[in-house]
Design an enzyme around this catalytic site. Structure first.
Site, PDB file in Angstrom:
ATOM      1  N   HIS A  19       0.832  -1.208   0.000  1.00 55.19           N
ATOM      2  CA  HIS A  19       0.000   0.000   0.000  1.00 55.19           C
ATOM      3  C   HIS A  19       0.865   1.255   0.000  1.00 55.19           C
ATOM      4  CE1 HIS A  19       0.845   0.566   4.234  1.00 55.19           C
ATOM      5  NE2 HIS A  19       0.307  -0.594   4.562  1.00 55.19           N
ATOM      6  N   CYS A 127       0.954  -9.677  21.945  1.00 56.02           N
ATOM      7  CA  CYS A 127      -0.031  -9.351  20.900  1.00 56.02           C
ATOM      8  C   CYS A 127       0.286 -10.202  19.681  1.00 56.02           C
ATOM      9  CB  CYS A 127       0.017  -7.873  20.525  1.00 56.02           C
ATOM     10  SG  CYS A 127      -0.995  -7.518  19.060  1.00 56.02           S
ATOM     11  N   CYS A 144      -3.562  -3.885  23.229  1.00 53.48           N
ATOM     12  CA  CYS A 144      -2.421  -3.543  22.381  1.00 53.48           C
ATOM     13  C   CYS A 144      -2.587  -2.100  21.896  1.00 53.48           C
ATOM     14  CB  CYS A 144      -2.374  -4.481  21.178  1.00 53.48           C
ATOM     15  SG  CYS A 144      -1.281  -3.869  19.885  1.00 53.48           S
ATOM     16  N   LYS A 296      -4.823   6.795  11.322  1.00 56.39           N
ATOM     17  CA  LYS A 296      -3.769   5.853  10.959  1.00 56.39           C
ATOM     18  C   LYS A 296      -4.196   5.016   9.750  1.00 56.39           C
ATOM     19  CE  LYS A 296      -0.830   2.326  12.671  1.00 56.39           C
ATOM     20  NZ  LYS A 296      -0.645   1.231  13.567  1.00 56.39           N
ATOM     21  N   LYS A 299      -3.859  -1.928   7.126  1.00 56.97           N
ATOM     22  CA  LYS A 299      -4.814  -2.875   6.580  1.00 56.97           C
ATOM     23  C   LYS A 299      -5.852  -3.258   7.621  1.00 56.97           C
ATOM     24  CE  LYS A 299      -5.385  -6.585   3.494  1.00 56.97           C
ATOM     25  NZ  LYS A 299      -5.460  -7.965   3.946  1.00 56.97           N
TER      26      LYS A 299
HETATM   27  N1  MSP Z   1       8.753  -6.756   8.450  1.00 53.85           N
HETATM   28  C1  MSP Z   1       8.932  -5.582   9.203  1.00 53.85           C
HETATM   29  C2  MSP Z   1      10.227  -4.890   8.835  1.00 53.85           C
HETATM   30  C3  MSP Z   1      11.460  -5.715   9.011  1.00 53.85           C
HETATM   31  S1  MSP Z   1      12.870  -4.881   8.464  1.00 53.85           S
HETATM   32  C4  MSP Z   1      14.132  -5.811   8.968  1.00 53.85           C
HETATM   33  C5  MSP Z   1       7.779  -4.631   8.958  1.00 53.85           C
HETATM   34  N2  MSP Z   1       7.097  -4.794   7.821  1.00 53.85           N
HETATM   35  S2  MSP Z   1       5.862  -3.876   7.360  1.00 53.85           S
HETATM   36  O1  MSP Z   1       5.312  -4.519   6.198  1.00 53.85           O
HETATM   37  O2  MSP Z   1       4.984  -3.635   8.426  1.00 53.85           O
HETATM   38  O3  MSP Z   1       6.483  -2.560   6.848  1.00 53.85           O
HETATM   39  C6  MSP Z   1       6.694  -1.480   7.707  1.00 53.85           C
HETATM   40  C7  MSP Z   1       7.240  -0.345   6.883  1.00 53.85           C
HETATM   41  O4  MSP Z   1       6.332  -0.028   5.818  1.00 53.85           O
HETATM   42  C8  MSP Z   1       7.379   0.948   7.640  1.00 53.85           C
HETATM   43  O5  MSP Z   1       8.560   1.014   8.390  1.00 53.85           O
HETATM   44  C9  MSP Z   1       7.350   1.928   6.506  1.00 53.85           C
HETATM   45  O6  MSP Z   1       8.569   1.875   5.834  1.00 53.85           O
HETATM   46  C10 MSP Z   1       6.265   1.363   5.624  1.00 53.85           C
HETATM   47  N3  MSP Z   1       4.931   1.804   6.054  1.00 53.85           N
HETATM   48  C11 MSP Z   1       3.857   1.013   6.339  1.00 53.85           C
HETATM   49  N4  MSP Z   1       2.792   1.826   6.635  1.00 53.85           N
HETATM   50  C12 MSP Z   1       3.162   3.114   6.560  1.00 53.85           C
HETATM   51  C13 MSP Z   1       2.479   4.344   6.606  1.00 53.85           C
HETATM   52  N5  MSP Z   1       1.207   4.453   6.913  1.00 53.85           N
HETATM   53  N6  MSP Z   1       3.171   5.454   6.311  1.00 53.85           N
HETATM   54  C14 MSP Z   1       4.483   5.418   5.910  1.00 53.85           C
HETATM   55  N7  MSP Z   1       5.147   4.278   5.839  1.00 53.85           N
HETATM   56  C15 MSP Z   1       4.597   3.128   6.375  1.00 53.85           C
HETATM   57  O7  MSP Z   1       7.570  -3.769   9.766  1.00 53.85           O
END
Ligand code: MSP
Length: 643
Positions: A19, A127, A144, A296, A299
């Site tokens: 996304h 969680c 959580c 926020k 998903k």
């Molecule tokens: N799998 C872990 C990361 C491991 S790295 C060794 C994870 N994955 S995640 O799919 O949740 O991705 C998180 C990352 O996606 C955030 O740190 C950011 O880079 C991006 N984002 C997800 N949602 C976001 C927003 N709403 N806004 C901006 N970036 C965000 O965490």
């Protein structure tokens, strides 16, 4: 001088579809990698997927497929998403690959042999959504803080990494390196967090609870905790320990992440590296969160922006431009289609698209065979200077991951060229044969400016930049070193290029692809270039401003300023310094403890040598008249959104 540059994105969890948030991180990493390639650097850009953990195992069971089959399918969705956005990663790592698993197990064995890991008992509130335990302090109403779902109390024997022993080393390490974690607010957040005792890190999960992970090499009744597994991707993908890539790129490693995963990257990861005897990364670059209507975006909350649909609808370059220009790297930003369309029309269709259409049309219409152009005059010197200034500004901004500043600097330059066309009026010069050499000089300068933009925009708007280069007959690969004005002395063969960014008339009505501004621009220059869309503000304009309740924690006068007070305010989860021009109306003591309203997503400004990270709202009669700071009618927690 060419450098080596290694950048990673987080590896994304595959239980969500790609996304806007993921797209943003991947796009900025891509822009950064492209910029370094343009500079001639040796670049490696890594992304990938994080595939182990409870969530995948549960989702696979529900879908009646094996976790690996689900992982294959969902990981492919990310790979396809990046193809669709045209990002240029050099490698895509999956944590279910053998090359990764081998390295994770080798690191675990190494730490186990070194006595860095022990078996201990752990009880805590877990969680399943976050796949982590929460401390008492973090739990909100027994739930959580992220998912607002009840936590499960779990007690079990687990393996622990002796992270606590690295606490003072880590504090010293971060303190000695002001730009290790940036922007600074995240460095401060981590140093604040490290004021409390650091706990050891549970790095295993018993297999009876979770199968889907990398088995511990020294006890196969356990699998590795997802974070311990995931972080290691950053060098398993480089073929640690003996791979050429590891040797070349690890010494210059930089990560880009969102603020949600600051702690694992700024605390666990350096401690893990230190314990394993591996160098710490050079920089951790942390960006803020995209919100939707102030809320926020995730998903689980069900309001994911279909980033890819918008990118298809308005074009990949427009999408890249919007997200990089709109979000101040490090701060949160709000996404709305209205704001997107506003920027598309003002910055891309008007400023850039019109310029390209005007310039190429003028050149094609007025170019001629022979005759040297007149010598460059003061106006050309100004253009040359502004190109050099913009290039330097882009360079500094990119060193700091300040994409919005880099783009603002380039748009300053574009504005200057538009003004140059307006003031030189090539269509008027064309009427006077005596002015021919001067007209040629203006046209050469315009071609030169387009050549400069064709290079400088490459990292940000790769397709548009390539079209501009083609239009002015540049076939060689762009190089940053060539982004200089004043070298060109005769006109290249130019083709008209209009409709680079078609205007979008309203939110859901895309303009026809060929709505050229060129013909009009050549004869009616003045109207072609308004600075911003006129008319009343829309709700989208308003939503771009992030207003928050802030509690004033400290206030002090600045000895050198009559007007400014230095306020330290709390926004709930973070503290900011704000310089407010209210010293003639409030004594510092009057403000402490008050809850005020601040603009939280302003680009930080330097005032009197200090960085102001926001603006306090106040009403006033006129500039010197009575002034009243906005306070709340009823109590709300610091950080609450004002809308
Ligand atoms: N799998 C872990 C990361 C491991 S790295 C060794 C994870 N994955 S995640 O799919 O949740 O991705 C998180 C990352 O996606 C955030 O740190 C950011 O880079 C991006 N984002 C997800 N949602 C976001 C927003 N709403 N806004 C901006 N970036 C965000 O965490």
């Amino acid at each position: 001088m060419s450098e080596t540059f290694y950048l990673t994105t987080p590896i994304y969890y595959i239980n969500s579809v790609p996304h806007l948030g993921h797209a943003y991180t991947t796009i900025v990493a891509d822009a950064m990698a492209r910029y370094h390639r343009l500079a001639g650097d040796r670049v490696w850009l890594l992304t990938g997927t994080d595939e182990h953990g409870d969530k995948i195992a549960q989702a696979a069971a529900k879908a009646g497929v094996s976790p690996q089959a689900l992982a294959d399918r969902n990981s492919a969705a990310f790979r396809e998403a990046w193809q669709r956005l045209g990002t240029t990663q050099d490698d895509f790592i999956r944590t279910t690959e053998e090359r990764h698993r081998r390295v994770v197990q080798a690191i675990l064995q190494k730490l186990w042999d070194a006595g860095e890991i022990y078996l201990g008992k752990y009880g805590g509130h877990y969680c399943f959504g976050c796949e982590r335990f929460y401390t008492e302090k973090e739990i909100v109403d027994g739930k959580c803080p992220d998912h607002q779902t009840p936590l499960t109390f779990i007690e079990e024997e687990n393996y622990f990494f002796k992270m606590s022993k690295y606490q003072s080393w880590l504090i010293d390490y971060i303190t000695a390196r002001p730009d290790l974690i940036r922007p600074e607010r995240y460095r401060n957040e981590i140093l604040g967090f490290l004021r409390d005792p650091l706990q050891d890190l549970s790095i295993s999960r018993p297999k009876h609870r979770l199968q889907w992970g990398i088995p511990l090499p020294f006890d196969d009744k356990y699998v590795t905790y997802v974070w311990f597994d995931a972080l290691i991707n950053y060098f398993s993908a480089l073929d640690w320990p003996d791979g050429e890539r590891f040797k070349t790129f690890w010494p210059v490693a930089q990560h880009v992440i969102g603020k949600d995963i600051l702690k694992p990257h700024a605390v666990y990861w350096p401690c893990m590296l230190k314990a394993a005897g591996i160098d710490i990364y050079q920089h951790l670059n942390v960006h803020g969160y995209w919100t939707l209507g102030g809320g926020k975006m995730s998903k689980s909350v069900g309001n994911v922006v279909e980033a890819f649909a918008l990118s298809d609808k308005y074009g990949g370059d427009a999408f890249r431009y919007f997200v990089m220009r709109e979000m101040t790297f490090g701060l949160d930003a709000d996404f709305s289609e209205e704001a997107f369309v506003g920027r598309l029309n003002a910055d891309l269709a008007n400023d850039l698209g019109n310029l390209v259409a005007r310039a190429t049309t003028l050149i094609v219409n007025y170019q001629r065979e022979a005759g040297p152009p007149a010598a460059a005059g003061p106006e050309e010197a100004t253009i040359r200077e502004s190109a050099a200034t913009a290039r330097r500004a882009v360079e500094t901004a990119m060193q700091e991951f300040a994409f919005q500043r880099a783009l603002a600097a380039l748009w300053e330059f574009i504005g200057g060229i538009n003004r140059y066309v307006d003031s030189n009026q090539p269509w008027a010069l064309a009427k006077d044969p005596l002015q021919r050499p001067r007209l040629d000089r203006v046209l050469v300068t315009l071609a030169d400016a387009l050549g400069y933009l064709g290079v400088m925009l490459t990292a940000f708007l790769p397709d548009a930049a390539a079209k501009i280069r083609v239009a002015i007959g540049q076939t060689a690969a762009p190089r940053l070193a060539d982004a200089e004005i004043g070298r060109l002395d005769r006109l290249p063969a130019v083709q008209k290029l209009s409709g680079l960014f078609p205007r979008v008339e309203s939110k859901d009505k895309a303009a026809p692809a060929d709505q050229p501004a060129a013909g009009r621009a050549a004869s009616a220059p003045a109207a072609a270039n308004p600075a911003a869309p006129a008319g009343p503000a829309t709700i989208g304009d308003f939503r771009r401003i992030d207003l928050r309740v802030a509690e004033v924690i400290a206030a002090e006068a600045l000895p050198k300023s009559k007007k400014l007070l230095k306020l330290t305010v709390s926004l709930g989860h973070e503290q900011r310094t704000i310089l407010a021009g209210i010293a003639q109306h409030y004594a510092p003591a009057d403000l402490v403890g008050k809850k005020v309203v601040v603009v939280a997503n302003l680009e930080p400004a330097k005032l009197m040598g200090l960085e102001s990270q926001g603006m306090v709202l106040a009403g006033s009669t006129d500039d010197d008249g009575a002034l009243a700071v906005l306070v709340l009618d009823r109590d709300l927690p610091a950080g609450a959104k004002v809308r």
